[in-house]
Write a protein that holds these residues in place. Structure first.
Motif, PDB file in Angstrom:
ATOM      1  N   CYS A   1       0.871  -1.167   0.000  1.00  0.00           N
ATOM      2  CA  CYS A   1       0.000   0.000   0.000  1.00  0.00           C
ATOM      3  C   CYS A   1       0.911   1.221   0.000  1.00  0.00           C
ATOM      4  O   CYS A   1       2.104   1.103   0.306  1.00  0.00           O
ATOM      5  CB  CYS A   1      -0.946   0.002   1.201  1.00  0.00           C
ATOM      6  SG  CYS A   1      -0.170   0.316   2.795  1.00  0.00           S
ATOM      7  N   PRO A   2       0.395   2.376  -0.356  1.00  0.00           N
ATOM      8  CA  PRO A   2       1.242   3.569  -0.358  1.00  0.00           C
ATOM      9  C   PRO A   2       1.677   3.932   1.063  1.00  0.00           C
ATOM     10  O   PRO A   2       1.010   3.590   2.043  1.00  0.00           O
ATOM     11  CB  PRO A   2       0.343   4.659  -0.946  1.00  0.00           C
ATOM     12  CG  PRO A   2      -0.995   4.077  -1.143  1.00  0.00           C
ATOM     13  CD  PRO A   2      -0.963   2.641  -0.803  1.00  0.00           C
TER      14      PRO A   2
ATOM     15  N   ARG B   1      -6.179   9.797  -0.578  1.00  0.00           N
ATOM     16  CA  ARG B   1      -7.203  10.818  -0.308  1.00  0.00           C
ATOM     17  C   ARG B   1      -8.596  10.228  -0.144  1.00  0.00           C
ATOM     18  O   ARG B   1      -9.427  10.787   0.565  1.00  0.00           O
ATOM     19  CB  ARG B   1      -7.228  11.838  -1.440  1.00  0.00           C
ATOM     20  CG  ARG B   1      -6.006  12.696  -1.479  1.00  0.00           C
ATOM     21  CD  ARG B   1      -6.140  13.791  -2.529  1.00  0.00           C
ATOM     22  NE  ARG B   1      -4.869  14.476  -2.635  1.00  0.00           N
ATOM     23  CZ  ARG B   1      -4.239  14.690  -3.763  1.00  0.00           C
ATOM     24  NH1 ARG B   1      -4.778  14.303  -4.896  1.00  0.00           N
ATOM     25  NH2 ARG B   1      -3.083  15.311  -3.769  1.00  0.00           N
ATOM     26  N   ASP B   2      -8.860   9.108  -0.812  1.00  0.00           N
ATOM     27  CA  ASP B   2     -10.207   8.546  -0.772  1.00  0.00           C
ATOM     28  C   ASP B   2     -10.455   7.629   0.430  1.00  0.00           C
ATOM     29  O   ASP B   2     -11.524   7.052   0.548  1.00  0.00           O
ATOM     30  CB  ASP B   2     -10.501   7.793  -2.073  1.00  0.00           C
ATOM     31  CG  ASP B   2      -9.556   6.630  -2.319  1.00  0.00           C
ATOM     32  OD1 ASP B   2      -8.458   6.602  -1.718  1.00  0.00           O
ATOM     33  OD2 ASP B   2      -9.907   5.744  -3.110  1.00  0.00           O
ATOM     34  N   LEU B   3      -9.495   7.518   1.345  1.00  0.00           N
ATOM     35  CA  LEU B   3      -9.660   6.662   2.520  1.00  0.00           C
ATOM     36  C   LEU B   3      -9.745   7.498   3.789  1.00  0.00           C
ATOM     37  O   LEU B   3      -8.966   8.425   3.986  1.00  0.00           O
ATOM     38  CB  LEU B   3      -8.474   5.705   2.670  1.00  0.00           C
ATOM     39  CG  LEU B   3      -8.446   4.444   1.828  1.00  0.00           C
ATOM     40  CD1 LEU B   3      -7.241   3.591   2.194  1.00  0.00           C
ATOM     41  CD2 LEU B   3      -9.715   3.634   1.977  1.00  0.00           C
ATOM     42  N   ASP B   4     -10.699   7.119   4.646  1.00  0.00           N
ATOM     43  CA  ASP B   4     -10.734   7.754   5.959  1.00  0.00           C
ATOM     44  C   ASP B   4      -9.712   7.071   6.863  1.00  0.00           C
ATOM     45  O   ASP B   4      -9.037   6.118   6.450  1.00  0.00           O
ATOM     46  CB  ASP B   4     -12.147   7.692   6.550  1.00  0.00           C
ATOM     47  CG  ASP B   4     -12.639   6.265   6.791  1.00  0.00           C
ATOM     48  OD1 ASP B   4     -11.823   5.302   6.760  1.00  0.00           O
ATOM     49  OD2 ASP B   4     -13.845   6.094   7.029  1.00  0.00           O
ATOM     50  N   ALA B   5      -9.574   7.541   8.078  1.00  0.00           N
ATOM     51  CA  ALA B   5      -8.552   7.020   8.998  1.00  0.00           C
ATOM     52  C   ALA B   5      -8.730   5.525   9.253  1.00  0.00           C
ATOM     53  O   ALA B   5      -7.752   4.770   9.301  1.00  0.00           O
ATOM     54  CB  ALA B   5      -8.577   7.806  10.306  1.00  0.00           C
ATOM     55  N   GLU B   6      -9.959   5.070   9.417  1.00  0.00           N
ATOM     56  CA  GLU B   6     -10.203   3.644   9.687  1.00  0.00           C
ATOM     57  C   GLU B   6      -9.862   2.792   8.459  1.00  0.00           C
ATOM     58  O   GLU B   6      -9.249   1.727   8.576  1.00  0.00           O
ATOM     59  CB  GLU B   6     -11.659   3.424  10.114  1.00  0.00           C
ATOM     60  CG  GLU B   6     -12.023   1.968  10.367  1.00  0.00           C
ATOM     61  CD  GLU B   6     -11.171   1.288  11.441  1.00  0.00           C
ATOM     62  OE1 GLU B   6     -11.060   0.048  11.402  1.00  0.00           O
ATOM     63  OE2 GLU B   6     -10.599   1.986  12.310  1.00  0.00           O
ATOM     64  N   GLY B   7     -10.252   3.253   7.290  1.00  0.00           N
ATOM     65  CA  GLY B   7      -9.915   2.521   6.064  1.00  0.00           C
ATOM     66  C   GLY B   7      -8.405   2.456   5.856  1.00  0.00           C
ATOM     67  O   GLY B   7      -7.873   1.433   5.420  1.00  0.00           O
ATOM     68  N   TRP B   8      -7.726   3.538   6.173  1.00  0.00           N
ATOM     69  CA  TRP B   8      -6.271   3.594   6.055  1.00  0.00           C
ATOM     70  C   TRP B   8      -5.619   2.611   7.034  1.00  0.00           C
ATOM     71  O   TRP B   8      -4.691   1.903   6.711  1.00  0.00           O
ATOM     72  CB  TRP B   8      -5.807   5.022   6.306  1.00  0.00           C
ATOM     73  CG  TRP B   8      -4.335   5.279   6.318  1.00  0.00           C
ATOM     74  CD1 TRP B   8      -3.651   5.994   7.259  1.00  0.00           C
ATOM     75  CD2 TRP B   8      -3.345   4.884   5.363  1.00  0.00           C
ATOM     76  NE1 TRP B   8      -2.312   6.055   6.954  1.00  0.00           N
ATOM     77  CE2 TRP B   8      -2.105   5.374   5.788  1.00  0.00           C
ATOM     78  CE3 TRP B   8      -3.401   4.146   4.192  1.00  0.00           C
ATOM     79  CZ2 TRP B   8      -0.921   5.162   5.097  1.00  0.00           C
ATOM     80  CZ3 TRP B   8      -2.218   3.926   3.480  1.00  0.00           C
ATOM     81  CH2 TRP B   8      -1.008   4.432   3.941  1.00  0.00           C
TER      82      TRP B   8
END
Length: 189
Positions: free
Chosen positions: A90-91, A96-103
């Motif tokens: 993953c980067p 930008r399209d992910l919120d903190a939980e998704g990240w």
């Protein structure tokens, strides 16, 4: 025209070359054993591999920095391993399209981080295109040490030799000594 993001590396039919810089103790142990061994290598830290020779020279100051990066190692790893790392990455920065939980979930599911930093020229000045850096952690580090590494070479003398040419203004001579890095198409492997 080189695209902004493109993997360029020295590679053969069976391996791709990446670079790392370490202290004498880590480098000597790796050269002796043909892989990194703990201790002195830390299995719990993320380890970054770099296919770009000149980016490694930028990071390690041509092997002259006195910060544990005086020895430049060229590590030849399998194409399968390199491609596994790319596929399980993953980067290094939150999309930008992910919120903190998704990240958080993405990072937890990815043992590899990808970062694109400006490629460097012989004077280590940034170029407009970028070089890939690949951070290995957890499972990826274990696979790297156990399965992917096929050869380790100390290229510190080469780094010092090229740097001497650069300092002397012999840029064509320095350029002729650089490893030949070609476009690497991961999907074709």
């Amino acid at each position: 025209m080189i695209p902004e993001r493109q993997i360029r590396a020295a590679y053969t039919e069976t391996t791709i070359r990446v670079y790392q810089a370490y202290s004498d103790s880590i480098a000597d142990a790796a050269l002796k054993h043909g892989t990194f061994v703990s201790p002195p290598f830390s299995m719990s830290r993320m380890t970054w591999i770099k296919p770009s020779f000149l980016w490694m020279m930028y990071r390690a100051g041509w092997g002259t920095k006195d910060d544990g990066q005086r020895r430049i190692l060229a590590i030849d790893i399998t194409h399968d391993g390199f491609n596994w790392a790319l596929a399980n990455s993953c980067p290094s920065e939150r999309p930008r399209d992910l919120d903190a939980e998704g990240w958080r979930r993405l990072k937890d599911a990815s043992p590899v981080r990808i970062q694109w930093d400006p490629e460097r020229d012989l004077h280590l000045a940034p170029l407009p295109h970028r070089a890939i850096q690949i951070g290995l952690s957890g499972e990826a580090v274990r696979l790297y040490l156990r399965d992917w590494i096929k050869a380790i070479t100390d290229v510190t003398p080469l780094a010092h030799d090229i740097y001497s040419d650069v300092k002397a203004g012999a840029l064509e001579r320095a350029r002729a000594k650089l490893p030949v890095e070609r476009v690497y198409e991961a999907a074709d492997r």
